[in-house]
Write a protein that holds these residues in place. Structure first.
Motif, PDB file in Angstrom:
ATOM      1  N   GLN A 179       0.463  -1.040  -0.082  1.00  0.00           N
ATOM      2  CA  GLN A 179      -0.100   0.314   0.272  1.00  0.00           C
ATOM      3  C   GLN A 179       0.747   1.288  -0.193  1.00  0.00           C
ATOM      4  OE1 GLN A 179      -3.357   0.093   3.480  1.00  0.00           O
ATOM      5  NE2 GLN A 179      -2.011  -2.362   3.301  1.00  0.00           N
ATOM      6  N   VAL A 180       0.545   2.743  -0.336  1.00  0.00           N
ATOM      7  CA  VAL A 180       1.235   3.971  -0.345  1.00  0.00           C
ATOM      8  C   VAL A 180       0.305   4.534   0.363  1.00  0.00           C
ATOM      9  CG1 VAL A 180       1.685   5.548  -2.249  1.00  0.00           C
ATOM     10  CG2 VAL A 180       1.487   2.765  -3.303  1.00  0.00           C
ATOM     11  N   LEU A 181       1.121   5.273   1.243  1.00  0.00           N
ATOM     12  CA  LEU A 181       0.272   6.162   2.236  1.00  0.00           C
ATOM     13  C   LEU A 181       1.118   7.674   1.941  1.00  0.00           C
ATOM     14  CD1 LEU A 181       0.893   4.444   5.583  1.00  0.00           C
ATOM     15  CD2 LEU A 181      -1.737   4.811   3.944  1.00  0.00           C
ATOM     16  N   ASP A 182       0.334   8.596   1.925  1.00  0.00           N
ATOM     17  CA  ASP A 182       0.322  10.176   1.339  1.00  0.00           C
ATOM     18  C   ASP A 182       0.935  10.614   2.795  1.00  0.00           C
ATOM     19  OD1 ASP A 182       1.407  12.015   0.355  1.00  0.00           O
ATOM     20  OD2 ASP A 182      -0.114  12.876  -0.384  1.00  0.00           O
ATOM     21  N   VAL A 183       2.805  10.949   3.334  1.00  0.00           N
ATOM     22  CA  VAL A 183       2.910  12.308   4.236  1.00  0.00           C
ATOM     23  C   VAL A 183       2.501  13.185   4.023  1.00  0.00           C
ATOM     24  CG1 VAL A 183       4.482  12.517   6.215  1.00  0.00           C
ATOM     25  CG2 VAL A 183       4.537  10.166   4.873  1.00  0.00           C
ATOM     26  N   PRO A 184       1.285  13.880   4.907  1.00  0.00           N
ATOM     27  CA  PRO A 184       1.065  15.320   4.113  1.00  0.00           C
ATOM     28  C   PRO A 184       2.055  16.298   4.165  1.00  0.00           C
ATOM     29  CG  PRO A 184      -0.695  14.427   6.508  1.00  0.00           C
ATOM     30  CD  PRO A 184       0.090  13.629   6.215  1.00  0.00           C
ATOM     31  N   GLN A 185       2.429  17.592   3.749  1.00  0.00           N
ATOM     32  CA  GLN A 185       2.863  18.147   3.415  1.00  0.00           C
ATOM     33  C   GLN A 185       3.607  19.059   4.530  1.00  0.00           C
ATOM     34  OE1 GLN A 185       3.209  21.997   1.318  1.00  0.00           O
ATOM     35  NE2 GLN A 185       4.493  21.363   0.149  1.00  0.00           N
ATOM     36  N   GLN A 186       4.682  19.499   5.353  1.00  0.00           N
ATOM     37  CA  GLN A 186       4.712  20.284   6.476  1.00  0.00           C
ATOM     38  C   GLN A 186       5.904  20.990   6.671  1.00  0.00           C
ATOM     39  OE1 GLN A 186       6.102  17.170   9.985  1.00  0.00           O
ATOM     40  NE2 GLN A 186       6.472  15.587   7.511  1.00  0.00           N
ATOM     41  N   GLU A 187       5.483  21.653   7.511  1.00  0.00           N
ATOM     42  CA  GLU A 187       6.732  23.326   7.440  1.00  0.00           C
ATOM     43  C   GLU A 187       7.987  22.907   8.299  1.00  0.00           C
ATOM     44  OE1 GLU A 187       5.867  27.393   8.480  1.00  0.00           O
ATOM     45  OE2 GLU A 187       4.827  27.217   6.052  1.00  0.00           O
ATOM     46  N   ALA A 198      -1.031 -10.150  10.338  1.00  0.00           N
ATOM     47  CA  ALA A 198      -2.647  -9.803   9.636  1.00  0.00           C
ATOM     48  C   ALA A 198      -2.862  -9.758  11.343  1.00  0.00           C
ATOM     49  CB  ALA A 198      -3.362 -11.114   9.305  1.00  0.00           C
ATOM     50  N   PRO A 199      -2.375 -10.647  12.486  1.00  0.00           N
ATOM     51  CA  PRO A 199      -4.045 -10.153  13.423  1.00  0.00           C
ATOM     52  C   PRO A 199      -2.445  -9.042  14.160  1.00  0.00           C
ATOM     53  CG  PRO A 199      -2.519 -12.862  13.220  1.00  0.00           C
ATOM     54  CD  PRO A 199      -2.027 -12.245  12.274  1.00  0.00           C
ATOM     55  N   SER A 200      -0.892  -8.964  14.220  1.00  0.00           N
ATOM     56  CA  SER A 200      -0.135  -7.880  14.283  1.00  0.00           C
ATOM     57  C   SER A 200      -0.690  -6.360  13.992  1.00  0.00           C
ATOM     58  CB  SER A 200       1.492  -7.489  14.501  1.00  0.00           C
ATOM     59  OG  SER A 200       1.659  -9.629  14.738  1.00  0.00           O
ATOM     60  N   ALA A 201      -1.599  -6.321  12.971  1.00  0.00           N
ATOM     61  CA  ALA A 201      -1.439  -5.266  12.520  1.00  0.00           C
ATOM     62  C   ALA A 201      -3.228  -5.457  13.155  1.00  0.00           C
ATOM     63  CB  ALA A 201      -1.461  -5.588  10.486  1.00  0.00           C
ATOM     64  N   ALA A 202      -3.612  -6.249  12.824  1.00  0.00           N
ATOM     65  CA  ALA A 202      -5.048  -5.697  13.654  1.00  0.00           C
ATOM     66  C   ALA A 202      -5.543  -5.633  14.767  1.00  0.00           C
ATOM     67  CB  ALA A 202      -5.742  -7.363  12.729  1.00  0.00           C
ATOM     68  N   TYR A 203      -5.155  -6.327  15.818  1.00  0.00           N
ATOM     69  CA  TYR A 203      -4.901  -6.110  17.064  1.00  0.00           C
ATOM     70  C   TYR A 203      -4.139  -5.521  18.193  1.00  0.00           C
ATOM     71  CZ  TYR A 203      -8.078  -9.599  16.056  1.00  0.00           C
ATOM     72  OH  TYR A 203      -9.601 -10.509  15.768  1.00  0.00           O
ATOM     73  N   ARG A 204      -2.874  -4.823  17.330  1.00  0.00           N
ATOM     74  CA  ARG A 204      -1.598  -4.358  18.188  1.00  0.00           C
ATOM     75  C   ARG A 204      -1.838  -2.364  17.721  1.00  0.00           C
ATOM     76  NH1 ARG A 204       4.166  -7.302  19.092  1.00  0.00           N
ATOM     77  NH2 ARG A 204       3.237  -9.269  19.785  1.00  0.00           N
ATOM     78  N   VAL A 205      -2.267  -2.512  16.947  1.00  0.00           N
ATOM     79  CA  VAL A 205      -2.944  -0.840  16.803  1.00  0.00           C
ATOM     80  C   VAL A 205      -3.909  -0.419  15.765  1.00  0.00           C
ATOM     81  CG1 VAL A 205      -1.573  -0.917  14.242  1.00  0.00           C
ATOM     82  CG2 VAL A 205      -1.414   1.109  15.632  1.00  0.00           C
ATOM     83  N   GLU A 206      -4.062   0.411  16.354  1.00  0.00           N
ATOM     84  CA  GLU A 206      -4.935   0.693  15.925  1.00  0.00           C
ATOM     85  C   GLU A 206      -5.340   1.486  14.714  1.00  0.00           C
ATOM     86  OE1 GLU A 206     -10.286   1.457  16.003  1.00  0.00           O
ATOM     87  OE2 GLU A 206      -8.094  -0.416  16.923  1.00  0.00           O
ATOM     88  N   ASN A 207      -6.102   2.024  13.866  1.00  0.00           N
ATOM     89  CA  ASN A 207      -6.095   2.095  12.446  1.00  0.00           C
ATOM     90  C   ASN A 207      -4.150   2.609  12.219  1.00  0.00           C
ATOM     91  OD1 ASN A 207      -6.643   4.283  10.664  1.00  0.00           O
ATOM     92  ND2 ASN A 207      -7.804   5.896  11.824  1.00  0.00           N
ATOM     93  N   LEU A 208      -4.344   1.921  11.776  1.00  0.00           N
ATOM     94  CA  LEU A 208      -2.740   1.682  11.465  1.00  0.00           C
ATOM     95  C   LEU A 208      -2.507   2.217  10.491  1.00  0.00           C
ATOM     96  CD1 LEU A 208      -0.822  -0.393  10.892  1.00  0.00           C
ATOM     97  CD2 LEU A 208      -1.397  -1.806   9.731  1.00  0.00           C
ATOM     98  N   PRO A 209      -3.117   2.530   9.225  1.00  0.00           N
ATOM     99  CA  PRO A 209      -2.541   3.801   8.103  1.00  0.00           C
ATOM    100  C   PRO A 209      -2.141   5.285   8.329  1.00  0.00           C
ATOM    101  CG  PRO A 209      -4.460   3.034   7.337  1.00  0.00           C
ATOM    102  CD  PRO A 209      -4.467   2.281   8.490  1.00  0.00           C
ATOM    103  N   TYR A 210      -3.079   5.751  10.206  1.00  0.00           N
ATOM    104  CA  TYR A 210      -2.920   7.121  10.766  1.00  0.00           C
ATOM    105  C   TYR A 210      -1.877   6.673  11.139  1.00  0.00           C
ATOM    106  CZ  TYR A 210      -3.257  10.960  13.007  1.00  0.00           C
ATOM    107  OH  TYR A 210      -3.671  12.115  14.386  1.00  0.00           O
ATOM    108  N   ALA A 211      -1.803   5.448  11.983  1.00  0.00           N
ATOM    109  CA  ALA A 211      -0.226   5.998  12.645  1.00  0.00           C
ATOM    110  C   ALA A 211       0.552   5.887  11.592  1.00  0.00           C
ATOM    111  CB  ALA A 211      -0.538   4.487  13.731  1.00  0.00           C
ATOM    112  N   ILE A 212       1.185   5.216  10.724  1.00  0.00           N
ATOM    113  CA  ILE A 212       2.422   5.134  10.015  1.00  0.00           C
ATOM    114  C   ILE A 212       1.948   5.854   9.885  1.00  0.00           C
ATOM    115  CG2 ILE A 212       3.190   4.490   7.912  1.00  0.00           C
ATOM    116  CD1 ILE A 212       1.809   1.045   8.508  1.00  0.00           C
ATOM    117  N   THR A 213       1.195   7.127   9.333  1.00  0.00           N
ATOM    118  CA  THR A 213       1.398   8.689   8.333  1.00  0.00           C
ATOM    119  C   THR A 213       2.281   9.594   9.359  1.00  0.00           C
ATOM    120  OG1 THR A 213       0.370   8.026   6.875  1.00  0.00           O
ATOM    121  CG2 THR A 213       0.455  10.249   7.465  1.00  0.00           C
ATOM    122  N   GLN A 214       1.612   9.218  11.255  1.00  0.00           N
ATOM    123  CA  GLN A 214       2.134  10.320  12.107  1.00  0.00           C
ATOM    124  C   GLN A 214       3.924   9.587  12.160  1.00  0.00           C
ATOM    125  OE1 GLN A 214      -0.026  13.152  12.698  1.00  0.00           O
ATOM    126  NE2 GLN A 214      -0.719  12.453  11.246  1.00  0.00           N
TER     127      GLN A 214
END
Length: 325
Positions: A64-72, A94-110
């Motif tokens: 998957q491709v995640l876009d990191v927002p622009q920042q100063e 799959a179990p680790s990605a499903a149950y160890r973090v909530e909202n995986l895409p948002y967590a990786i982006t941050q």
């Protein structure tokens, strides 16, 4: 009766739907039994225990491709730059990605945003502008290590856009223009240098050819003088032999030759405005007559006898030609 049959059919359909699960390729499903994770369904068909097991999370196992927002971001030398990036991830567990973090895409982006500020903030502006590969590799190392407990593999991180301030952009444009002008001057100087070298080489070759020409001409002149000297030596030897035999005409020939050469040299003198002709021209005429007789004698010795040439006329003044013996 009809409603009962219809209700029975609907119940059977729901029962079968909850019993049989078909997982498409590139997806995995987690199974929960009374709310607790028990297993993971791979692509294909699977059967669940009715009313006991249910599907928990549907995980995408493709990259998957995640876009990191622009920042100063403020660099180490206090320059403000705008940075954004993209990150390529793939769920490996799959179990680790499903149950160890909530909202995986948002967590990786941050996570990417915070580490991007950290890495760029530790570098100077020139390093940020010209070392994008270094930034990408540092971000990849940090974020991949951070997402490993989540069962996610970070494959690549790329800086998508990096915008320096306007004044920095203008300074960079002026610097680039100055660098281009410097290269142009250097190229022009190199061209002039090569042209000067070529001209010098041409002059050198011309001088060498001229020297070789002068050398060849001097060699030819020396050879001509050598042959002339050999001819003169042979003539002198012949005259000497004639004198040894008592031939007076040979003496007259030798004296007349020197006399004529001296008179010609006097006439060619550029400083002499007047040439005085000797009064004893009859002696010269007599000498010439002697030369003629000597030549005739030589012809008689070399071939058939021929009539002797008539004697030259006497001079108008200065007496008669002395008799020959």
């Amino acid at each position: 009766m009809t409603y009962f049959v219809l209700a029975l059919v609907v119940f059977a359909a729901v029962f079968l739907f909850s019993l049989v699960k078909i997982v498409p390729q590139g997806r995995e499903l987690t199974v929960e039994r009374f709310g607790k994770y028990t297993k993971t369904l791979k692509p294909g068909i699977s059967i669940l225990v009715p009313f006991v097991e249910r599907i928990g999370r549907r995980m995408n196992m493709m990259e998957q491709v995640l876009d990191v927002p622009q920042q100063e971001v403020i660099t180490k030398d206090n320059a403000m730059v705008k940075v954004d990036a993209i990150v390529f991830i793939q769920v490996m567990d799959a179990p680790s990605a499903a149950y160890r973090v909530e909202n995986l895409p948002y967590a990786i982006t941050q996570l990417c945003s915070t580490n991007l500020r950290t890495v760029v903030g530790s570098m100077d502006l020139d390093e940020v502008l010209f070392q994008r590969d270094n930034i990408n590799s540092r971000l990849l190392t940090v974020i991949d290590a951070a997402t490993e407990p989540w069962g996610v593999k970070v494959n690549r991180i790329e800086i998508k856009d990096l915008t320096p301030p306007v004044d920095i952009t203008n300074a960079m444009a002026r610097q680039m223009k100055a660098e281009r002008e410097r290269r142009a001057v250097i190229t022009e100087a190199e061209g002039e240098k090569q042209a000067a070298i070529a001209r010098a080489e041409g002059a050198k070759q011309a001088a060498i050819l001229q020297a070789e020409g002068r050398k060849e001409a001097a060699f030819r002149d020396a050879e001509a003088r050598e042959r002339e000297a050999e001819a003169e030596a042979k003539a002198t030897a012949m005259v000497s032999e004639a004198i040894a035999r008592g031939d007076v005409n040979a003496i007259n020939y030798f004296v007349a030759q020197r006399y004529v050469d001296a008179f010609a040299e006097l006439a060619r003198n550029p400083t002499a405005k007047t040439v005085i002709v000797p009064a004893e021209m009859s002696g010269l005429v007599g000498t010439i007559a002697g030369i003629g007789e000597l030549v005739g004698l030589a012809r008689e010795q070399q071939g058939p006898t021929r009539a002797a040439p008539p004697p030259p006329p006497r001079a108008a003044r200065g007496g008669s030609v002395p008799p020959t013996t």
